[in-house]
Enzyme design. Structure first.
Site, PDB file in Angstrom:
ATOM      1  N   ALA A  66       0.863  -1.178   0.000  1.00 20.55           N
ATOM      2  CA  ALA A  66       0.000   0.000   0.000  1.00 20.55           C
ATOM      3  C   ALA A  66       0.901   1.231   0.000  1.00 20.55           C
ATOM      4  O   ALA A  66       2.035   1.180   0.492  1.00 20.55           O
ATOM      5  CB  ALA A  66      -0.873  -0.012   1.246  1.00 20.55           C
ATOM      6  N   GLY A 109       0.560  -5.054   0.808  1.00 23.42           N
ATOM      7  CA  GLY A 109      -0.589  -5.095  -0.094  1.00 23.42           C
ATOM      8  C   GLY A 109      -0.247  -5.696  -1.451  1.00 23.42           C
ATOM      9  O   GLY A 109      -1.122  -6.229  -2.137  1.00 23.42           O
ATOM     10  N   GLU A 112      -0.569  -9.276  -0.961  1.00 25.06           N
ATOM     11  CA  GLU A 112      -2.004  -9.545  -0.777  1.00 25.06           C
ATOM     12  C   GLU A 112      -2.757  -9.458  -2.106  1.00 25.06           C
ATOM     13  O   GLU A 112      -3.666 -10.251  -2.365  1.00 25.06           O
ATOM     14  CB  GLU A 112      -2.574  -8.571   0.262  1.00 25.06           C
ATOM     15  CG  GLU A 112      -1.985  -8.836   1.649  1.00 25.06           C
ATOM     16  CD  GLU A 112      -2.271  -7.732   2.662  1.00 25.06           C
ATOM     17  OE1 GLU A 112      -1.931  -6.561   2.372  1.00 25.06           O
ATOM     18  OE2 GLU A 112      -2.831  -8.019   3.723  1.00 25.06           O
ATOM     19  N   GLU A 132       4.355  -5.321   7.202  1.00 21.87           N
ATOM     20  CA  GLU A 132       3.609  -4.250   7.877  1.00 21.87           C
ATOM     21  C   GLU A 132       4.027  -4.078   9.324  1.00 21.87           C
ATOM     22  O   GLU A 132       3.973  -2.973   9.878  1.00 21.87           O
ATOM     23  CB  GLU A 132       2.098  -4.542   7.819  1.00 21.87           C
ATOM     24  CG  GLU A 132       1.480  -4.411   6.426  1.00 21.87           C
ATOM     25  CD  GLU A 132       1.492  -5.693   5.613  1.00 21.87           C
ATOM     26  OE1 GLU A 132       2.259  -6.628   5.948  1.00 21.87           O
ATOM     27  OE2 GLU A 132       0.732  -5.767   4.629  1.00 21.87           O
TER      28      GLU A 132
HETATM   29  N1  CO8 Z   1       4.572   3.191  -0.530  1.00 24.66           N
HETATM   30  C1  CO8 Z   1       4.974   4.374  -1.069  1.00 24.66           C
HETATM   31  N2  CO8 Z   1       6.156   4.519  -1.712  1.00 24.66           N
HETATM   32  C2  CO8 Z   1       6.946   3.429  -1.812  1.00 24.66           C
HETATM   33  C3  CO8 Z   1       6.593   2.191  -1.276  1.00 24.66           C
HETATM   34  C4  CO8 Z   1       5.327   2.085  -0.613  1.00 24.66           C
HETATM   35  N3  CO8 Z   1       4.878   0.923  -0.107  1.00 24.66           N
HETATM   36  N4  CO8 Z   1       7.581   1.315  -1.515  1.00 24.66           N
HETATM   37  C5  CO8 Z   1       8.527   1.993  -2.188  1.00 24.66           C
HETATM   38  N5  CO8 Z   1       8.151   3.262  -2.375  1.00 24.66           N
HETATM   39  C6  CO8 Z   1       8.886   4.336  -3.054  1.00 24.66           C
HETATM   40  C7  CO8 Z   1      10.039   4.837  -2.206  1.00 24.66           C
HETATM   41  O1  CO8 Z   1       9.592   5.767  -1.254  1.00 24.66           O
HETATM   42  C8  CO8 Z   1      10.938   5.448  -3.257  1.00 24.66           C
HETATM   43  O2  CO8 Z   1      10.406   6.711  -3.620  1.00 24.66           O
HETATM   44  P1  CO8 Z   1      11.381   8.001  -3.717  1.00 24.66           P
HETATM   45  O3  CO8 Z   1      12.293   7.646  -4.883  1.00 24.66           O
HETATM   46  O4  CO8 Z   1      10.446   9.120  -4.010  1.00 24.66           O
HETATM   47  O5  CO8 Z   1      12.107   8.084  -2.428  1.00 24.66           O
HETATM   48  C9  CO8 Z   1      10.748   4.530  -4.448  1.00 24.66           C
HETATM   49  O6  CO8 Z   1       9.511   3.829  -4.227  1.00 24.66           O
HETATM   50  C10 CO8 Z   1      11.833   3.475  -4.590  1.00 24.66           C
HETATM   51  O7  CO8 Z   1      11.927   2.792  -3.342  1.00 24.66           O
HETATM   52  P2  CO8 Z   1      13.323   2.613  -2.540  1.00 24.66           P
HETATM   53  O8  CO8 Z   1      14.233   3.734  -2.827  1.00 24.66           O
HETATM   54  O9  CO8 Z   1      12.982   2.346  -1.115  1.00 24.66           O
HETATM   55  O10 CO8 Z   1      13.874   1.294  -3.253  1.00 24.66           O
HETATM   56  P3  CO8 Z   1      14.837   0.196  -2.622  1.00 24.66           P
HETATM   57  O11 CO8 Z   1      15.259  -0.671  -3.753  1.00 24.66           O
HETATM   58  O12 CO8 Z   1      15.915   0.847  -1.811  1.00 24.66           O
HETATM   59  O13 CO8 Z   1      13.922  -0.643  -1.595  1.00 24.66           O
HETATM   60  C11 CO8 Z   1      11.918  -1.827  -0.903  1.00 24.66           C
HETATM   61  C12 CO8 Z   1      12.836  -1.407  -2.087  1.00 24.66           C
HETATM   62  C13 CO8 Z   1      12.669  -2.807  -0.005  1.00 24.66           C
HETATM   63  C14 CO8 Z   1      10.714  -2.508  -1.514  1.00 24.66           C
HETATM   64  C15 CO8 Z   1      11.524  -0.581  -0.094  1.00 24.66           C
HETATM   65  O14 CO8 Z   1      11.037   0.404  -0.993  1.00 24.66           O
HETATM   66  C16 CO8 Z   1      10.447  -0.841   0.935  1.00 24.66           C
HETATM   67  O15 CO8 Z   1      10.726  -1.392   1.966  1.00 24.66           O
HETATM   68  N6  CO8 Z   1       9.200  -0.422   0.637  1.00 24.66           N
HETATM   69  C17 CO8 Z   1       8.097  -0.529   1.575  1.00 24.66           C
HETATM   70  C18 CO8 Z   1       7.616  -1.970   1.688  1.00 24.66           C
HETATM   71  C19 CO8 Z   1       6.508  -2.056   2.695  1.00 24.66           C
HETATM   72  O16 CO8 Z   1       6.676  -1.798   3.861  1.00 24.66           O
HETATM   73  N7  CO8 Z   1       5.309  -2.440   2.227  1.00 24.66           N
HETATM   74  C20 CO8 Z   1       4.139  -2.586   3.069  1.00 24.66           C
HETATM   75  C21 CO8 Z   1       3.353  -1.311   3.036  1.00 24.66           C
HETATM   76  S1  CO8 Z   1       1.976  -1.370   4.166  1.00 24.66           S
HETATM   77  C22 CO8 Z   1       0.809  -2.278   3.378  1.00 24.66           C
HETATM   78  O17 CO8 Z   1       1.005  -2.735   2.290  1.00 24.66           O
HETATM   79  C23 CO8 Z   1      -0.494  -2.489   4.083  1.00 24.66           C
HETATM   80  C24 CO8 Z   1      -1.546  -3.034   3.108  1.00 24.66           C
HETATM   81  C25 CO8 Z   1      -2.892  -3.098   3.717  1.00 24.66           C
HETATM   82  C26 CO8 Z   1      -3.595  -1.774   3.811  1.00 24.66           C
HETATM   83  C27 CO8 Z   1      -5.013  -2.054   4.231  1.00 24.66           C
HETATM   84  C28 CO8 Z   1      -5.750  -0.857   4.745  1.00 24.66           C
HETATM   85  C29 CO8 Z   1      -7.112  -1.221   5.311  1.00 24.66           C
END
Ligand code: CO8
Length: 258
Positions: A66, A109, A112, A132
């Protein structure tokens, strides 16, 4: 055709394709993307000329979860009032088979969403996880339920409580994905699978999906009864007569999807 900003929608024969297209944000699932994916999928489901849906990500990420930046400033009243992310459930109620091709990250997500598909074809780079817990929350798009039903308590607890990523090979071993192929083959193989399904009788494929999906919801006895009733009901369709005649006549069937 509808204008989209977060996905690319196309058709290839009887396959409806939805490509997630926010590569700079690793296809993070925001509200717009949810609305666009689900609306496109609902339209494909209703289209008699479409027999399966293929969901594709990009090379680095199927979807990294998400959109954390969109969620970060929400509060309980706004989440509750909008029933945040409920619309994804509409995808799971579709009757048309859904195939997902996963390369790179399928986290939170993203994992999921992949699990909402009926078949996952993973490239060797695929990484699945429910991280998460590292954000101080828990899975919210069905992860705690679908993951547990698909891989069992031991692996689901491990992934949900530690947030660790698992690779494609482990994902296949524990039954999360149907096939693992080299990355460059992931989209073509997933497309072949989607084409193969789309070439079947649509009502038979829909009922096959319904029967298998019911096994997650019902007792064994109820599920077997439902399967038998669905089996019986297929004898009301022209495609059953055609399929069995074609077999006897040693020719390929010509489905009318009726
Ligand atoms: N949301 C928003 N932006 C994201 C996300 C995300 N989940 N993941 C990556 N990005 C963005 C980064 O912020 C970055 O943007 P910017 O260049 O503007 O800084 C760009 O994508 C590239 O990402 P990274 O620089 O971090 O790339 P890396 O190769 O260094 O790392 C990873 C890749 C490991 C995937 C890392 O980006 C990461 O850990 N991302 C988050 C993963 C995460 O925690 N996902 C779970 C999110 S919570 C969720 O999904 C809950 C779902 C259910 C919701 C239900 C509601 C009822």
């Amino acid at each position: 055709m509808t204008e989209h900003t977060t996905i690319v929608v196309s058709t290839e024969g009887r396959v409806g394709k939805i490509q997630l297209d926010r590569p700079k944000a690793l296809n993070a699932l925001n509200q717009t993307l949810m609305e666009e994916v689900v609306s496109a999928a609902v339209a494909f489901d209703a289209d008699p000329d479409i027999g399966s849906i293929l969901i594709l990500g990009s090379d680095k990420a199927f979807a990294a979860g998400a959109d954390i930046k969109e969620m970060a400033h929400q509060d309980y009243p706004s989440m509750y009032a909008s029933d945040w992310f409920r619309r994804w459930e509409d995808l799971t109620e579709l009757r048309i088979p859904i195939v997902a091709a996963v390369k790179g990250y399928a986290l939170g997500g993203g994992c999921e969403l992949a699990m909402m598909a009926d078949i996952i074809v993973a490239g060797e780079s695929a990484k699945f996880g429910q991280p998460e817990i590292n954000l101080g929350v828990i899975p919210g798009m069905g992860g705690s339920q679908r993951l547990t039903r698909s891989v069992g308590k031991a692996k689901a607890m491990d992934m949900v409580l530690t947030g660790r990523h698992i690779g494609a090979e482990e994902a296949e071993r524990i039954g999360l994905v149907s096939r693992v192929v080299p990355d460059e083959q992931a989209n073509p193989v997933a497309e072949e699978v989607a084409e193969l399904i789309a070439a079947k009788s649509k009502p038979a494929a829909q009922m096959a999906k319904e029967a298998v999906a019911a096994s997650f919801e019902t007792t064994l006895q109820q599920g077997i009864r439902l399967e038998r009733r669905l089996f019986h009901s297929l004898f009301a369709l022209a495609d059953q007569a055609e399929g069995m005649s074609a077999f006897a006549e040693k020719r390929g069937p010509e489905w009318t999807h009726r």
